[in-house]
Design a protein around this motif. Structure first.
Motif, PDB file in Angstrom:
ATOM      1  N   MET A 147       0.951  -1.123   0.007  1.00  0.00           N
ATOM      2  CA  MET A 147      -0.131  -0.061  -0.085  1.00  0.00           C
ATOM      3  C   MET A 147       0.793   1.218   0.129  1.00  0.00           C
ATOM      4  SD  MET A 147      -2.904  -1.319   2.792  1.00  0.00           S
ATOM      5  CE  MET A 147      -3.815   0.061   2.689  1.00  0.00           C
ATOM      6  N   ARG A 148       0.630   2.068  -0.780  1.00  0.00           N
ATOM      7  CA  ARG A 148       1.616   3.133  -1.082  1.00  0.00           C
ATOM      8  C   ARG A 148       1.076   4.567  -0.164  1.00  0.00           C
ATOM      9  NH1 ARG A 148       5.650   5.218  -3.803  1.00  0.00           N
ATOM     10  NH2 ARG A 148       5.743   7.344  -4.667  1.00  0.00           N
ATOM     11  N   GLN A 149       1.912   5.175   0.705  1.00  0.00           N
ATOM     12  CA  GLN A 149       1.330   5.947   1.346  1.00  0.00           C
ATOM     13  C   GLN A 149       1.478   7.220   0.710  1.00  0.00           C
ATOM     14  OE1 GLN A 149       3.897   5.776   5.053  1.00  0.00           O
ATOM     15  NE2 GLN A 149       4.047   3.355   4.527  1.00  0.00           N
ATOM     16  N   THR A 150       0.324   7.947   0.854  1.00  0.00           N
ATOM     17  CA  THR A 150       0.114   9.449   0.086  1.00  0.00           C
ATOM     18  C   THR A 150      -0.564  10.350   0.903  1.00  0.00           C
ATOM     19  OG1 THR A 150      -1.953   8.995  -0.918  1.00  0.00           O
ATOM     20  CG2 THR A 150      -0.233   8.419  -2.226  1.00  0.00           C
ATOM     21  N   TRP A 151      -0.585  11.670   0.557  1.00  0.00           N
ATOM     22  CA  TRP A 151      -0.879  12.669   1.416  1.00  0.00           C
ATOM     23  C   TRP A 151      -1.498  13.760   0.485  1.00  0.00           C
ATOM     24  CZ3 TRP A 151       0.301  13.001   6.798  1.00  0.00           C
ATOM     25  CH2 TRP A 151      -0.050  14.302   7.519  1.00  0.00           C
ATOM     26  N   ARG A 152      -2.521  14.104   1.210  1.00  0.00           N
ATOM     27  CA  ARG A 152      -3.608  15.178   0.309  1.00  0.00           C
ATOM     28  C   ARG A 152      -2.836  16.626   0.518  1.00  0.00           C
ATOM     29  NH1 ARG A 152      -9.820  16.544  -0.653  1.00  0.00           N
ATOM     30  NH2 ARG A 152      -9.629  17.381  -2.484  1.00  0.00           N
ATOM     31  N   TRP A 153      -2.406  17.353  -0.417  1.00  0.00           N
ATOM     32  CA  TRP A 153      -1.886  18.489  -0.531  1.00  0.00           C
ATOM     33  C   TRP A 153      -2.640  19.536  -1.333  1.00  0.00           C
ATOM     34  CZ3 TRP A 153       1.946  21.241  -3.688  1.00  0.00           C
ATOM     35  CH2 TRP A 153       2.701  22.304  -3.207  1.00  0.00           C
ATOM     36  N   PHE A 154      -2.876  20.811  -0.917  1.00  0.00           N
ATOM     37  CA  PHE A 154      -3.816  21.775  -1.773  1.00  0.00           C
ATOM     38  C   PHE A 154      -3.084  22.700  -2.371  1.00  0.00           C
ATOM     39  CE2 PHE A 154      -6.479  20.018   1.513  1.00  0.00           C
ATOM     40  CZ  PHE A 154      -7.576  19.594   0.943  1.00  0.00           C
ATOM     41  N   GLY A 155      -1.631  22.526  -2.554  1.00  0.00           N
ATOM     42  CA  GLY A 155      -1.094  23.548  -3.284  1.00  0.00           C
ATOM     43  C   GLY A 155       0.003  24.408  -2.528  1.00  0.00           C
ATOM     44  N   PRO A 156       0.397  25.374  -3.139  1.00  0.00           N
ATOM     45  CA  PRO A 156       1.396  26.473  -2.433  1.00  0.00           C
ATOM     46  C   PRO A 156       0.773  26.845  -1.131  1.00  0.00           C
ATOM     47  CG  PRO A 156       1.814  26.509  -4.805  1.00  0.00           C
ATOM     48  CD  PRO A 156       0.437  25.679  -4.648  1.00  0.00           C
ATOM     49  N   ARG A 157      -0.564  27.329  -1.330  1.00  0.00           N
ATOM     50  CA  ARG A 157      -1.128  27.979  -0.187  1.00  0.00           C
ATOM     51  C   ARG A 157      -1.727  27.202   0.810  1.00  0.00           C
ATOM     52  NH1 ARG A 157      -5.585  31.858  -3.313  1.00  0.00           N
ATOM     53  NH2 ARG A 157      -3.953  33.298  -4.790  1.00  0.00           N
ATOM     54  N   ASP A 158      -1.343  25.810   0.744  1.00  0.00           N
ATOM     55  CA  ASP A 158      -1.770  24.899   1.969  1.00  0.00           C
ATOM     56  C   ASP A 158      -0.865  25.133   3.101  1.00  0.00           C
ATOM     57  OD1 ASP A 158      -2.054  22.721   3.654  1.00  0.00           O
ATOM     58  OD2 ASP A 158      -2.438  21.371   2.128  1.00  0.00           O
ATOM     59  N   LEU A 159      -1.511  25.486   4.188  1.00  0.00           N
ATOM     60  CA  LEU A 159      -0.746  25.624   5.486  1.00  0.00           C
ATOM     61  C   LEU A 159       0.214  24.502   6.127  1.00  0.00           C
ATOM     62  CD1 LEU A 159      -3.299  27.950   7.306  1.00  0.00           C
ATOM     63  CD2 LEU A 159      -1.333  28.699   5.995  1.00  0.00           C
TER      64      LEU A 159
END
Length: 400
Positions: free
Chosen positions: A1-13
């Protein structure tokens, strides 16, 4: 299972540096600033890849863009109105551009109007942390008395209507406004947001469609995009309704195992698959998540692993976002079923044997409480969830 992370782009805190420190291997993101129905250009896609690949000091992050979440389906496509044909053409071109960029998993949803719905984005827990919550009484108060949707009364039992009336009487104007904002908050990071008038307009346009009409429009969408995805070697994966029951009189068609069985049969291609979200589907007591993974696992292209605790019986119900191992879904059994599916894929020689997953949502704890990141997407709360999920995977795969 590949571990990923949601990221909302450069504005993501929550920065790429923080994601790297959390130990994730890949990124789940989208071009949130691009309006729905518009082509995702190669230049924009490559820019986002560079942002993912670079830490603040300029050194390589080693992270890659593994999953698109989401390539949004416009309301025009869902309703087959307005510019829907042009939007499908743009969607198909975006798929081509993503394929050229080496990104193979595309998550989307077919929820009308609201991508997800909560009544409280920071509900205080007994621990002092906060989480997102759906309170059926608050929602009824919004639907009947704030939105003033025609016919809303008939969609709630008498006791819920009475409780909603009493609840509204105790709300001042600021509380009512906050509730309305929470309900129409929509997809995190999206380029568009809705006003109450926007919601009323969309509800009127959806009224004649019904569940059968929405399902027919979804089949037409899949007939356009799934063969192209198959040709390009992409995996499309539809996210379930959140919550998985009808709201605002709108049809919801991705809420149960039967719905997903219809989906994969509507266009029977390997590219036409599922985002199995244990939190969304777990808000219904009749959804068996480990069983769904076993029976539908061949088409599960992406996993959202989170938990909810149902507070009331029946469908619909009130619920809140629980700890990853603390809600109504048996997370150990679900991960075990996912690992068994991966083993079957390896034996079959499938290139997609490793299923990407992300720790979905999280409770705001510790420094999260002052950071005010995207609702549901705190740094430490998700890190805690990822650590707990890693523990399950390590135990289930330990050979000693």
């Amino acid at each position: 299972m590949r571990q990923t992370w949601r990221w909302f782009g450069p504005r993501d805190l929550v920065s790429i540096d923080a994601v790297r420190q959390a130990g994730a291997e890949g990124i789940v993101t989208a071009l949130h600033h691009v309006p729905t129905g518009t082509v995702w250009s190669p230049a924009e896609i490559e820019q986002r890849k560079r942002e993912i690949a670079t830490m603040k000091d300029g050194s390589p992050s080693t992270l890659t863009w593994d999953v698109v979440e989401s390539l949004p389906v416009s309301e025009d496509i869902k309703k087959q109105s307005g510019d829907w044909r042009a939007h499908i053409a743009a969607y198909k071109q975006s798929l081509r551009n993503l394929s050229d960029a080496g990104i193979g998993v595309i998550c989307y949803n077919f929820m009308p109007v609201l991508d997800w719905t909560r009544t409280d984005l920071a509900w205080r827990l007994p621990t002092g942390g906060t989480c997102m919550r759906f309170d059926l009484t608050d929602f009824a108060a919004f639907d009947i008395f704030i939105l003033e949707r025609p016919g809303a009364d008939a969609d709630f039992p008498e006791e819920v209507r009475a409780a909603a009336s009493a609840r509204l009487a105790g709300m001042d104007g600021a509380r009512q406004e906050r509730l309305a904002r929470n309900v129409v908050f929509g997809l995190p990071g999206a380029a568009e947001s809705f006003t109450l008038e926007d919601v009323r307009r969309h509800l009127a346009e959806y009224a004649p469609l019904g569940a059968d009409g929405l399902r027919a429009n979804m089949a037409a969408f899949l007939e356009e995009v799934a063969p192209l995805a198959q040709e390009l070697g992409l995996r499309l994966c539809c996210h379930p309704d959140d919550p998985p029951f009808s709201l605002l009189g709108l049809p919801r068609i991705m809420s149960t195992e039967a719905d997903y069985t219809w989906l994969i049969n509507a266009v029977d291609l390997p590219a036409n698959g599922i985002t199995l979200c244990s939190g969304s589907l777990g808000a219904r007591p009749d959804n068996d998540l480990p069983g769904m993974m076993k029976r539908l696992g061949d088409r599960v292209h992406f996993l959202h692993l989170r938990n909810v605790r149902r507070e009331t019986a029946g469908i619909p119900c009130s619920f809140h976002e629980a700890e990853h191992l603390g809600g109504g879904t048996d997370m150990v059994a679900l991960v075990r079923a996912a690992l068994a599916e991966e083993a079957r894929r390896r034996v079959a020689g499938r290139a997609d044997a490793s299923i990407p997953f992300r720790p979905d949502h999280g409770q705001d704890i510790l420094d999260d409480l002052g950071r005010q990141a995207q609702p549901g997407y705190p740094s430490i709360g998700r890190l805690k969830g990822l650590a707990e999920l890693r523990g399950i995977i390590a135990a289930e795969t330990h050979a000693g």
